[in-house]
Design an enzyme around this catalytic site. Structure first.
Site, PDB file in Angstrom:
ATOM      1  N   GLN A  34       0.815  -1.222   0.000  1.00 53.88           N
ATOM      2  CA  GLN A  34       0.000   0.000   0.000  1.00 53.88           C
ATOM      3  C   GLN A  34       0.850   1.274   0.000  1.00 53.88           C
ATOM      4  O   GLN A  34       0.305   2.374  -0.076  1.00 53.88           O
ATOM      5  CB  GLN A  34      -0.946   0.018   1.216  1.00 53.88           C
ATOM      6  CG  GLN A  34      -2.036  -1.036   1.150  1.00 53.88           C
ATOM      7  CD  GLN A  34      -3.105  -0.759   0.087  1.00 53.88           C
ATOM      8  OE1 GLN A  34      -3.238   0.367  -0.404  1.00 53.88           O
ATOM      9  NE2 GLN A  34      -3.866  -1.774  -0.286  1.00 53.88           N
ATOM     10  N   ALA A  61       1.622  -3.683  -8.982  1.00 49.99           N
ATOM     11  CA  ALA A  61       1.411  -2.551  -9.898  1.00 49.99           C
ATOM     12  C   ALA A  61      -0.004  -1.986  -9.854  1.00 49.99           C
ATOM     13  O   ALA A  61      -0.206  -0.782  -9.995  1.00 49.99           O
ATOM     14  CB  ALA A  61       1.760  -2.983 -11.325  1.00 49.99           C
ATOM     15  N   THR A  86       7.747 -17.853 -17.775  1.00 49.57           N
ATOM     16  CA  THR A  86       7.992 -16.775 -18.743  1.00 49.57           C
ATOM     17  C   THR A  86       7.532 -15.445 -18.158  1.00 49.57           C
ATOM     18  O   THR A  86       6.432 -15.348 -17.608  1.00 49.57           O
ATOM     19  CB  THR A  86       7.234 -17.075 -20.056  1.00 49.57           C
ATOM     20  OG1 THR A  86       7.708 -18.318 -20.561  1.00 49.57           O
ATOM     21  CG2 THR A  86       7.456 -15.980 -21.099  1.00 49.57           C
ATOM     22  N   CYS A 115     -19.243  -8.565  12.610  1.00 53.10           N
ATOM     23  CA  CYS A 115     -20.260  -9.450  13.206  1.00 53.10           C
ATOM     24  C   CYS A 115     -21.166 -10.082  12.165  1.00 53.10           C
ATOM     25  O   CYS A 115     -21.690 -11.168  12.374  1.00 53.10           O
ATOM     26  CB  CYS A 115     -21.071  -8.712  14.268  1.00 53.10           C
ATOM     27  SG  CYS A 115     -21.151  -6.962  14.042  1.00 53.10           S
TER      28      CYS A 115
END
Ligand code: PMP
Length: 389
Positions: free
Chosen positions: A178, A199, A236, A328
């Site tokens: 973040q 990204a 790859t 809850c």
């Protein structure tokens, strides 16, 4: 009108990123492992992206490994370090992302490690005295503490933790998903051993991220294959994603301070508008109102009387995307809110902004929430009419 205020979940692609990746859907299709012209071009593009990412973070290219995102990068770092160093004790917190908590839980179930959870204060900040006690009792631990919490926005002082890690010979991993592209990093001056990025959290494509492993550390590889990513992660390379990630980080770092100031102002504006609204007893979770201890883009709010799920759904009906959880009800149960000590109010709505949001949008969000509350307080029968705004 559609308003998107869920940027901690994902962000829109930056137009510069779209321009940068378009050729990779057509003419630039080579496999970086091929030795011919198409492959050589792809290899060059991947390595240029690696150099760019490293340069922007104060790292060296050899310390950056591309992955499919932050979940994979966290898994690689934690499992890779536990195996490479024979780690038997890990220190984390109960408010980490599931990509960390579930990985550690799986190792604990296997009997590989014991996990200690550091105490949090009433706002969800790490108690560094407790952390030091845990480290004193368990030297050579692996510490995994996130930089910014994705639900409540709390920032952890990773510099202070890196110093403790050094003192007690611990390995330090931080889930920085973040904060990459939002907070300036200079890894050359920081004793932190593993960090991760994704990204799509900073206006890049989904399905691509990276793991930083500082040059003095290593992992036991988890994904075996053709030796890509210097033998640490087979498969790859996602060339389109990698090029997009590097461009997104470049754009984010170019205007980082300016954008973060604007985003902080949006958060401040939301808080001030909610304060003068007539909604009632609003409570802010974690440290999300604090300028120093919180990431600028996240604010987590408990509204009175109404379940968070209802508020989120009614905002969605009005074209406004936010996220919410309730500890809850079954809907979006939040382990983060549930783990906050002394947290009475478990219902919560998360607003998270980006550089693409505007003050007018914040006005619209607050006006819509006010309408939702009016509809609840209106006599029965009028509710439905007002609920569909
Ligand atoms: N860690 C944190 C703190 C996150 O916010 C997220 C995304 N919600 C992840 C890890 C997982 O990232 P990704 O989507 O790239 O797997």
């Amino acid at each position: 009108m559609k308003i998107y205020c869920d940027n901690a979940a994902t962000t829109a692609l930056d137009p510069e990123v779209i321009d940068a990746i378009i050729p990779y859907f057509s003419e630039n299709f080579g496999n970086p492992s091929s030795s011919h012209w198409a492959g050589r071009q792809a290899r060059e593009d991947v390595e240029n992206a690696r150099r760019a990412v490293a340069g922007l973070l104060g790292a060296t290219p050899g310390e950056i490994y591309f992955t499919s995102g932050a979940t994979e990068a966290n898994n690689l770092a934690l499992t890779g370090a536990i195996k490479a160093y024979g780690i038997s004790h890990v220190i984390t917190s109960r408010i980490e992302h599931k990509a960390v908590l579930q990985t550690l839980l799986a190792h604990e179930k296997e009997g590989d490690i014991e996990v200690s959870y550091v105490r949090l204060d009433e706002r969800g900040n790490v108690d560094t005295y407790h952390l030091e006690n845990l480290l004193r009792a368990n030297p050579r631990s692996l510490i995994s503490l996130m930089h910014a919490n994705n639900e409540i926005g709390n920032l952890t002082d990773i510099r202070a933790i890196s110093k403790l890690a050094e003192r007690y010979d611990a390995i330090f991993h931080s889930d920085t998903t973040q904060t990459i592209g939002k907070i300036a990093f200079d890894l050359s001056g920081l004793e932190i051993h593993f960090i991760v990025g994704s990204a799509h959290k900073f206006h890049g494509p989904k399905g691509v991220g990276f793991l930083y492993i500082d040059k003095k550390h290593r992992i036991a590889p988890q994904i075996h294959g053709g030796g890509q990513e210097r033998g640490q992660r087979g498969g790859t390379e996602n060339v389109i994603g990698i090029v997009g990630l590097a461009k997104a980080l470049e754009v984010a770092c170019r205007n980082l301070e300016e954008n973060q100031l604007k985003i902080w102002k949006l958060k401040e504006y939301l808080v001030s508008k909610l304060a003068i609204s007539r909604i009632g007893d609003i409570c802010y979770n974690g440290d999300s109102k604090s300028e120093e201890n919180s990431i600028p883009n996240v604010v987590n709010v408990s509204f009175p009387c109404l379940p968070a799920g209802n508020i989120v759904a009614l905002l969605d009906q009005a074209g406004i995307a936010v996220s919410g959880g309730s500890a809850c009800s079954g809907l979006g149960t939040s382990h983060v809110i549930a783990a906050l000590p002394c947290q009475r109010e478990k219902e919560n709505v998360r607003f998270s902004f980006s550089k693409f949001n505007t003050f007018e949008e914040v006005d619209q969000v607050v006006a819509t929430i006010t309408e939702i509350y009016k509809s609840v307080r209106a006599p029965r029968g009028r509710e439905l009419e007002l609920a569909i705004i």
